[in-house]
Scaffold this active site. Sequence first.
Site, PDB file in Angstrom:
ATOM      1  N   ASP A   1      -5.071  18.678 -15.324  1.00  0.00           N
ATOM      2  CA  ASP A   1      -5.326  17.853 -15.695  1.00  0.00           C
ATOM      3  C   ASP A   1      -5.095  17.781 -17.489  1.00  0.00           C
ATOM      4  OD1 ASP A   1      -6.165  15.708 -17.097  1.00  0.00           O
ATOM      5  OD2 ASP A   1      -7.714  15.617 -16.266  1.00  0.00           O
TER       6      ASP A   1
ATOM      7  N   LYS B   1      -6.297   6.395 -19.726  1.00  0.00           N
ATOM      8  CA  LYS B   1      -6.072   7.269 -20.890  1.00  0.00           C
ATOM      9  C   LYS B   1      -5.625   6.569 -22.018  1.00  0.00           C
ATOM     10  CE  LYS B   1     -10.338   8.445 -19.385  1.00  0.00           C
ATOM     11  NZ  LYS B   1     -10.290   8.707 -18.028  1.00  0.00           N
TER      12      LYS B   1
ATOM     13  N   ARG C   1       0.763  -1.152   0.216  1.00  0.00           N
ATOM     14  CA  ARG C   1       0.054  -0.568   0.477  1.00  0.00           C
ATOM     15  C   ARG C   1       0.651   1.163   0.159  1.00  0.00           C
ATOM     16  NH1 ARG C   1      -1.479   2.373   4.558  1.00  0.00           N
ATOM     17  NH2 ARG C   1      -1.270   0.098   5.706  1.00  0.00           N
TER      18      ARG C   1
ATOM     19  N   TYR D   1     -14.523  18.105 -17.326  1.00  0.00           N
ATOM     20  CA  TYR D   1     -15.064  16.784 -16.800  1.00  0.00           C
ATOM     21  C   TYR D   1     -16.066  16.782 -15.825  1.00  0.00           C
ATOM     22  CZ  TYR D   1     -14.830  11.647 -15.691  1.00  0.00           C
ATOM     23  OH  TYR D   1     -14.932  10.486 -15.722  1.00  0.00           O
TER      24      TYR D   1
END
Length: 386
Positions: free
Chosen positions: A180, A205, A55, A108
Site C-alpha cells: 500500500d 488521498k 463497467r 490502516y
Amino acid sequence: MADETGRWGFETRAIHAGQRPDPRTGSVIVPIYATSTFIQDGVGGVRDGGHEYSRTTNPTRSALEEALAALEGGRYALAFASGMAAADVALRTLTRPGDHVILGGDAYGGTFRLLDKVLALWGVAHSSVDLSDVEAVRAAVRPNTKVIWCESPTNPLLGIADIGALASVAATAGARLVVDNTFATPYLQSPLGLGADVVLHSTTKYLGGHSDVVGGALITSNEHLREEFFFLRNAVGAVPSPFDSWLVLRGAKTLALRMERHSDNAERVVRALVGHPKVGKVYYPGLPDHPGHEVAAKQMRRFGGMVSFSVAGGEQAALEVASRTKLFILAESLGGIESLIEHPGKMTHASTTGSPLQVPGNVLRLSVGIEDATDLVADLLQALGD
C-alpha cells in the site's frame, strides 16, 4: 506514447502518459466520457477503441490507468471505486478459503476490518507482525501464507519496512507482496522496482490531492494478475465513474509539486513538535533517530507529508489538542491540499480497538497540507497551549 514513457521524467509522465489530445475535438485534456455504453459494428463487433460497456472499460478510466501504470513503473493499472474496493479485489484474487495473510502490526483500520470481519468469514486467516523486523516476518510465514500486506510508511505510526527484503521473503514463501503506497505516493517511492508484486493506492488521498474524489488503484507488471484483477473488478462492478477518474487524472498532474511542498511543510512541523514539553514522541521517518530512517532514506525520495505524535498528557489531552486547531481541520482522510488532524484511535482506526493493532489513545495524526508552514506551526503551538 507508451514507448516514450519509460524515458520520461516523473513530472512529464504525470502530465502526458495516457493523456493524448482528443482526436475528434483536439481537446488537450482527456474528456469525461459520461456514457454507459458504446456502439458496436454488428453483434459482438467492438470498435477500434475497444469499449463496449463502462463497467468493463471507459476511455477516461483507461487514460487514468495508463497514467498510473507509468507513474508506478508498472505495465498495468486498474482503477477502482475506492481504495477498499481495490484491497478487496486484491485479497479475494490472491487468497482462497484456508489461506493466510501477514499484515503489519501497524496498518490502516479499514484493511484490518476487511481481513478481520469480512474475509475471516470466508476462511482467510491473518496474523500481524512488525514488518520492520524481517526475521519476524520470515518466522510468521506459514505453508498456507499467500500474501504479505505491507504499508511503508505505516498508518498511523509511520513505521518503515524494507520492501526489497520483504519481497525476498515473499518470493521464497511462494507468496505475493502487496504494498500500500498511499502515504508515500509513486513520486516518493517505487515498490514495484523494489520487488513488490502489486502496488495499491487509495487515490482519494495524494493522487487525487484535493479531497473531492474517492477512488483506488492496483498496479502490477504481472499480466496474469492483471487479468484476474480485471475479471473480478468487472464481475463485482467496483469501478470509478468517468468523472471520478477524470478528477484523479487531473490531481496526478501536480503530484510532484504537491509532494515537495507537503514534505517541506511536514519537516517544519516536525521541527516544532520535537522537544515540545507537551509532546511525547514524534513519528516521522525523516528524523535521524527514527528506527526506519536509514531504510526510508534508501527507498524513498523524501519522507512525505504525514506526521503523527503523542501528547504527553494522555488521551484526553490529545482530544483537546485536536479540538483546538483552527487551520488543521478535524477530519478523517489525508493527502489533500488542506491540513487535517485526527485521533486515529477513535476515528480511522476505531476498528482495531482491542486488537494487537490498537493505536495508543494519546496519538494524533496530521496530514500536513500545502498552506504557509509558519501558519501551520503557529496553529499547532496554540492548540498545544503555548
